[in-house]
Design a protein around this motif. Structure first.
Motif, PDB file in Angstrom:
ATOM      1  N   TYR A  77       0.840  -1.203   0.000  1.00 38.79           N
ATOM      2  CA  TYR A  77       0.000   0.000   0.000  1.00 38.79           C
ATOM      3  C   TYR A  77       0.876   1.254   0.000  1.00 38.79           C
ATOM      4  CZ  TYR A  77      -3.300   3.534   1.659  1.00 38.79           C
ATOM      5  OH  TYR A  77      -4.042   4.669   1.801  1.00 38.79           O
ATOM      6  N   ASP A  78       1.889   1.268   0.874  1.00 38.89           N
ATOM      7  CA  ASP A  78       2.808   2.418   0.932  1.00 38.89           C
ATOM      8  C   ASP A  78       3.538   2.605  -0.395  1.00 38.89           C
ATOM      9  OD1 ASP A  78       2.075   2.887   3.560  1.00 38.89           O
ATOM     10  OD2 ASP A  78       3.880   1.973   4.429  1.00 38.89           O
ATOM     11  N   MET A  79       3.970   1.502  -0.999  1.00 37.91           N
ATOM     12  CA  MET A  79       4.654   1.603  -2.292  1.00 37.91           C
ATOM     13  C   MET A  79       3.691   2.055  -3.390  1.00 37.91           C
ATOM     14  SD  MET A  79       7.886   1.174  -2.064  1.00 37.91           S
ATOM     15  CE  MET A  79       8.258   0.977  -3.799  1.00 37.91           C
ATOM     16  N   SER A  80       2.458   1.598  -3.337  1.00 36.43           N
ATOM     17  CA  SER A  80       1.458   2.056  -4.308  1.00 36.43           C
ATOM     18  C   SER A  80       1.262   3.559  -4.201  1.00 36.43           C
ATOM     19  CB  SER A  80       0.120   1.342  -4.079  1.00 36.43           C
ATOM     20  OG  SER A  80       0.221  -0.020  -4.400  1.00 36.43           O
ATOM     21  N   ASN A  81       1.168   4.058  -2.977  1.00 40.09           N
ATOM     22  CA  ASN A  81       1.021   5.505  -2.777  1.00 40.09           C
ATOM     23  C   ASN A  81       2.244   6.265  -3.284  1.00 40.09           C
ATOM     24  OD1 ASN A  81      -1.532   5.371  -1.680  1.00 40.09           O
ATOM     25  ND2 ASN A  81      -0.798   5.289   0.428  1.00 40.09           N
ATOM     26  N   ALA A  82       3.424   5.729  -3.018  1.00 43.91           N
ATOM     27  CA  ALA A  82       4.652   6.385  -3.472  1.00 43.91           C
ATOM     28  C   ALA A  82       4.708   6.413  -4.992  1.00 43.91           C
ATOM     29  CB  ALA A  82       5.875   5.673  -2.903  1.00 43.91           C
ATOM     30  N   LEU A  83       4.372   5.308  -5.637  1.00 45.28           N
ATOM     31  CA  LEU A  83       4.396   5.261  -7.098  1.00 45.28           C
ATOM     32  C   LEU A  83       3.342   6.191  -7.692  1.00 45.28           C
ATOM     33  CD1 LEU A  83       4.987   1.435  -7.595  1.00 45.28           C
ATOM     34  CD2 LEU A  83       6.641   3.295  -7.918  1.00 45.28           C
ATOM     35  N   ASP A  84       2.191   6.282  -7.043  1.00 42.09           N
ATOM     36  CA  ASP A  84       1.160   7.207  -7.487  1.00 42.09           C
ATOM     37  C   ASP A  84       1.663   8.651  -7.376  1.00 42.09           C
ATOM     38  OD1 ASP A  84      -1.569   7.785  -8.387  1.00 42.09           O
ATOM     39  OD2 ASP A  84      -1.875   8.578  -6.362  1.00 42.09           O
ATOM     40  N   THR A  85       2.323   8.967  -6.279  1.00 41.10           N
ATOM     41  CA  THR A  85       2.884  10.312  -6.076  1.00 41.10           C
ATOM     42  C   THR A  85       3.923  10.626  -7.150  1.00 41.10           C
ATOM     43  OG1 THR A  85       2.504  10.219  -3.697  1.00 41.10           O
ATOM     44  CG2 THR A  85       4.184  11.776  -4.465  1.00 41.10           C
ATOM     45  N   LEU A  86       4.758   9.654  -7.487  1.00 41.05           N
ATOM     46  CA  LEU A  86       5.817   9.866  -8.477  1.00 41.05           C
ATOM     47  C   LEU A  86       5.281   9.909  -9.906  1.00 41.05           C
ATOM     48  CD1 LEU A  86       8.491   7.569  -6.851  1.00 41.05           C
ATOM     49  CD2 LEU A  86       8.609  10.063  -7.051  1.00 41.05           C
ATOM     50  N   GLY A  87       4.150   9.280 -10.142  1.00 46.77           N
ATOM     51  CA  GLY A  87       3.512   9.318 -11.460  1.00 46.77           C
ATOM     52  C   GLY A  87       4.432   8.868 -12.583  1.00 46.77           C
ATOM     53  N   ASP A  88       4.484   9.674 -13.654  1.00 46.81           N
ATOM     54  CA  ASP A  88       5.283   9.318 -14.835  1.00 46.81           C
ATOM     55  C   ASP A  88       6.776   9.228 -14.555  1.00 46.81           C
ATOM     56  OD1 ASP A  88       3.146   8.985 -16.479  1.00 46.81           O
ATOM     57  OD2 ASP A  88       3.304  10.943 -17.451  1.00 46.81           O
ATOM     58  N   GLU A  89       7.197   9.904 -13.518  1.00 44.35           N
ATOM     59  CA  GLU A  89       8.623   9.837 -13.153  1.00 44.35           C
ATOM     60  C   GLU A  89       9.044   8.386 -12.875  1.00 44.35           C
ATOM     61  OE1 GLU A  89      11.612  11.912  -9.841  1.00 44.35           O
ATOM     62  OE2 GLU A  89       9.516  12.511  -9.940  1.00 44.35           O
ATOM     63  N   ALA A  90       8.084   7.570 -12.407  1.00 39.15           N
ATOM     64  CA  ALA A  90       8.368   6.170 -12.073  1.00 39.15           C
ATOM     65  C   ALA A  90       7.672   5.213 -13.039  1.00 39.15           C
ATOM     66  CB  ALA A  90       7.920   5.887 -10.646  1.00 39.15           C
ATOM     67  N   LYS A  91       7.391   5.675 -14.250  1.00 37.91           N
ATOM     68  CA  LYS A  91       6.629   4.840 -15.196  1.00 37.91           C
ATOM     69  C   LYS A  91       7.338   3.528 -15.536  1.00 37.91           C
ATOM     70  CE  LYS A  91       8.002   7.008 -19.596  1.00 37.91           C
ATOM     71  NZ  LYS A  91       9.161   7.735 -19.236  1.00 37.91           N
ATOM     72  N   ASP A  92       8.658   3.500 -15.506  1.00 36.14           N
ATOM     73  CA  ASP A  92       9.407   2.289 -15.848  1.00 36.14           C
ATOM     74  C   ASP A  92       9.816   1.472 -14.626  1.00 36.14           C
ATOM     75  OD1 ASP A  92       9.265   2.797 -18.579  1.00 36.14           O
ATOM     76  OD2 ASP A  92      11.076   4.032 -18.538  1.00 36.14           O
ATOM     77  N   PHE A  93       9.505   1.981 -13.442  1.00 44.75           N
ATOM     78  CA  PHE A  93       9.858   1.277 -12.212  1.00 44.75           C
ATOM     79  C   PHE A  93       8.873   0.143 -11.980  1.00 44.75           C
ATOM     80  CE2 PHE A  93       9.453   0.471  -7.669  1.00 44.75           C
ATOM     81  CZ  PHE A  93      10.774   0.343  -7.282  1.00 44.75           C
ATOM     82  N   ARG A  94       9.394  -0.994 -11.528  1.00 41.63           N
ATOM     83  CA  ARG A  94       8.545  -2.119 -11.144  1.00 41.63           C
ATOM     84  C   ARG A  94       8.987  -2.624  -9.779  1.00 41.63           C
ATOM     85  NH1 ARG A  94       8.580  -6.197 -15.944  1.00 41.63           N
ATOM     86  NH2 ARG A  94       6.950  -7.224 -14.746  1.00 41.63           N
TER      87      ARG A  94
END
Length: 193
Positions: A77-94
């Motif tokens: 959940y915390d990682m989902s929120n972080a990835l949502d916050t980062l948006g396109d900046e983290a588009k290639d992160f998995r």
């Protein structure tokens, strides 16, 4: 006077001994420990994830299991929120959620579970042998603990390993880490990892 000379000789001997041994006490270089390594594991989304195919992209690894009552869902959940916050900046992160309980965490169970989180999170299902190898590579642990009611729970490493574009460990995220710190570490990884 003899006692004074004997004491002085003893002090000089101690000083000379420590001076001769001093080079042996010089700090030796710390040997680095390699954390992480190649893997090829079944994906809950179908197919396999091969770490060779991740070259050039930063990613995260988290060990857990779908029956986990708190650490795993909170971390995802915390990682989902972080990835949502980062948006396109983290588009290639998995983020790869690797089960330590392949006995219960089938591909369908993992697929259903990770569907509750950001789509950049993928569940990976190792065989028992693959699990042993990848846990050793990441210096992670788990332990099956009977619950007293015929079932079991799992103790496991609760760290997210942040791997750089070259597949080497760049940083970690701890359970319950401050959200601002988590974002800062992810930004640093995405910028240069």
């Amino acid at each position: 006077m003899r006692k004074a000379l004997a004491l002085l000789a003893l002090l000089l001997l101690a000083f000379a001994g420590s001076y001769l041994l001093w080079p042996l006490q010089v700090e030796q270089p710390v040997q680095s420990v390699s954390i992480g390594g190649p893997f090829r594991l079944a994906s809950a989304k179908g197919g396999v994830v091969d770490s060779d195919g991740l070259k050039g992209k930063p990613y995260g690894v988290f060990f857990g299991y779908t029956h986990c009552p708190d650490v795993c869902p909170t971390t995802l959940y915390d990682m989902s929120n972080a990835l949502d916050t980062l948006g396109d900046e983290a588009k290639d992160f998995r983020l790869f959620f690797i089960t330590v309980d392949p006995e219960r965490d089938t591909a369908q169970v993992m697929k259903d579970y990770v569907s509750n989180f950001d789509p950049r999170i993928d569940g990976l299902i190792p065989t028992k042998d693959e699990l042993t190898r990848i846990l050793q590579a990441f210096h992670a642990v788990f332990e099956k603990v009977p619950d007293g009611q015929g079932g079991y729970t799992m103790n496991h490493t609760a760290t997210v390993y942040l791997m750089g574009r070259d597949g080497t460990l760049q940083s970690t995220l701890t359970f319950g880490e401050n959200p601002d710190t988590r974002i800062a570490k992810l930004k640093r990884l995405l910028a240069g990892g």
